[in-house]
Structures are given as structure tokens and as C-alpha cells.
Write a protein that holds these residues in place. Sequence first.
Motif, mmCIF file in Angstrom:
data_model
loop_
_atom_site.group_PDB
_atom_site.id
_atom_site.type_symbol
_atom_site.label_atom_id
_atom_site.label_comp_id
_atom_site.label_asym_id
_atom_site.label_seq_id
_atom_site.Cartn_x
_atom_site.Cartn_y
_atom_site.Cartn_z
ATOM 1 N N THR A 30 0.851 -1.184 0.000
ATOM 2 C CA THR A 30 0.000 0.000 0.000
ATOM 3 C C THR A 30 0.894 1.242 0.000
ATOM 4 O O THR A 30 1.880 1.291 0.732
ATOM 5 C CB THR A 30 -0.900 0.009 1.258
ATOM 6 N N PRO A 31 0.577 2.227 -0.832
ATOM 7 C CA PRO A 31 1.395 3.443 -0.873
ATOM 8 C C PRO A 31 1.493 4.099 0.516
ATOM 9 O O PRO A 31 0.548 4.081 1.296
ATOM 10 C CB PRO A 31 0.636 4.356 -1.842
ATOM 11 N N ARG A 32 2.644 4.667 0.802
ATOM 12 C CA ARG A 32 2.921 5.219 2.131
ATOM 13 C C ARG A 32 1.902 6.282 2.542
ATOM 14 O O ARG A 32 1.460 6.312 3.678
ATOM 15 C CB ARG A 32 4.332 5.788 2.167
ATOM 16 N N TRP A 33 1.549 7.184 1.625
ATOM 17 C CA TRP A 33 0.586 8.236 1.970
ATOM 18 C C TRP A 33 -0.776 7.640 2.326
ATOM 19 O O TRP A 33 -1.436 8.101 3.242
ATOM 20 C CB TRP A 33 0.463 9.238 0.840
ATOM 21 N N THR A 34 -1.175 6.601 1.640
ATOM 22 C CA THR A 34 -2.454 5.946 1.941
ATOM 23 C C THR A 34 -2.401 5.275 3.312
ATOM 24 O O THR A 34 -3.363 5.344 4.076
ATOM 25 C CB THR A 34 -2.782 4.899 0.853
ATOM 26 N N VAL A 35 -1.291 4.653 3.633
ATOM 27 C CA VAL A 35 -1.138 4.020 4.949
ATOM 28 C C VAL A 35 -1.204 5.072 6.049
ATOM 29 O O VAL A 35 -1.888 4.896 7.062
ATOM 30 C CB VAL A 35 0.199 3.238 5.029
ATOM 31 N N ILE A 36 -0.510 6.187 5.840
ATOM 32 C CA ILE A 36 -0.508 7.240 6.854
ATOM 33 C C ILE A 36 -1.901 7.834 7.019
ATOM 34 O O ILE A 36 -2.380 8.028 8.133
ATOM 35 C CB ILE A 36 0.530 8.321 6.506
ATOM 36 N N ARG A 37 -2.584 8.091 5.910
ATOM 37 C CA ARG A 37 -3.900 8.720 5.983
ATOM 38 C C ARG A 37 -4.950 7.786 6.555
ATOM 39 O O ARG A 37 -5.723 8.166 7.434
ATOM 40 C CB ARG A 37 -4.325 9.197 4.590
ATOM 41 N N ARG A 38 -5.001 6.560 6.083
ATOM 42 C CA ARG A 38 -6.067 5.633 6.486
ATOM 43 C C ARG A 38 -5.815 4.945 7.815
ATOM 44 O O ARG A 38 -6.734 4.761 8.592
ATOM 45 C CB ARG A 38 -6.254 4.555 5.422
ATOM 46 N N HIS A 39 -4.594 4.524 8.052
ATOM 47 C CA HIS A 39 -4.315 3.695 9.220
ATOM 48 C C HIS A 39 -3.672 4.458 10.383
ATOM 49 O O HIS A 39 -3.995 4.197 11.538
ATOM 50 C CB HIS A 39 -3.411 2.520 8.827
ATOM 51 N N VAL A 40 -2.767 5.366 10.074
ATOM 52 C CA VAL A 40 -2.014 6.014 11.142
ATOM 53 C C VAL A 40 -2.726 7.266 11.642
ATOM 54 O O VAL A 40 -3.041 7.388 12.826
ATOM 55 C CB VAL A 40 -0.580 6.349 10.673
#
Length: 159
Positions: free
Chosen positions: A62-72
Motif C-alpha cells: 500500500t502506498p505510504r501516503w495511503t497508509v498514513i492517511r487511512r491507518h495512522v
Amino acid sequence: MKLGWFPTIGNGTGVLDRLHHVVLPAIALSVTFMAMVTRVTRSSMLEELGREHVEVAVSRGTPRWTVIRRHVLRNALGPIVTVSALLVSGMLVSTSIVETAFGMSGVGSLLVTSVNQMDFQVVQAIVLLVVAAFVVVNFLVDLVHPLIDPRVAAAGSAR
């Protein structure tokens, strides 16, 4: 101050002049509170970055920005919103110092003047205003918190 870009004393007249006069007091109020919110945001984000579901999302590609936005960020918002709301309420108290330092008229300078003149009714009214602001802000955070983090709503319904 030495550059003379912004006035250091007074409220100004007219809308644009008042906005011009409020720049330095706004910066003085916000710098301290931004540091606290930044610190809480950093620690909350670092805590969430170490969680297992984040590592799984990263390992799946998963792209890093998507991980940060959705999960973190979504999971880290709880403490950030809580601290931000308390700091906004505390800003009402801090305005007395800033308004006095910049020679502005407002609730803060009214509080200082009332204390100096021993006008206890005005002091009590301002303290009641600050306490009401704390109560309202905490109530709004309690309403918004389950929308930010569904786990809070699920934990509350289990009782």
C-alpha cells in the motif's frame, strides 16, 4: 518589531487595520500552543506507526501516503483532538497576558483591569465564561470522539 511591519500596540480602526494589528498577538498566542499540539501529534503518530496493522499494510505494498492517511492518522486523531480542544479553551486565559502586553482591549485586559480594581463581579463573570468554554469544548470533543474513533463508541455500548 524593529522592521515595523506590524504595529505592537492598540486595536486599530476599520477591518483591515484591526487584522493588521492582530497579527503579532495571534502569533504570540499560537506559537506555544502549536508546539504542544505538534508534540502530541508526533508522539501519537509514532505510536500508531509501530502498530501491527500498519506494518501489514506497508508489507502488502500500500502506498505510504495511503497508509498514513487511512491507518495512522485516523487512529492518532483521538489524542490530538482532545489536546487541541483543551488548548483552545486555555487560550481564553492566555489572552489576558497577550492583550496586556500588546495594549489591546478585550476580555483578557478586562480581567486584568477588574482584578486590579477589585471588581469581583466582573472577575467572577469572566471566570464563569472560561469555565463554560471548558465545559462546552469538552462536551463537543466527547461528541466528536466516537466519530473519529469507532472503537470508542463500541467500548461505550458494551457496558
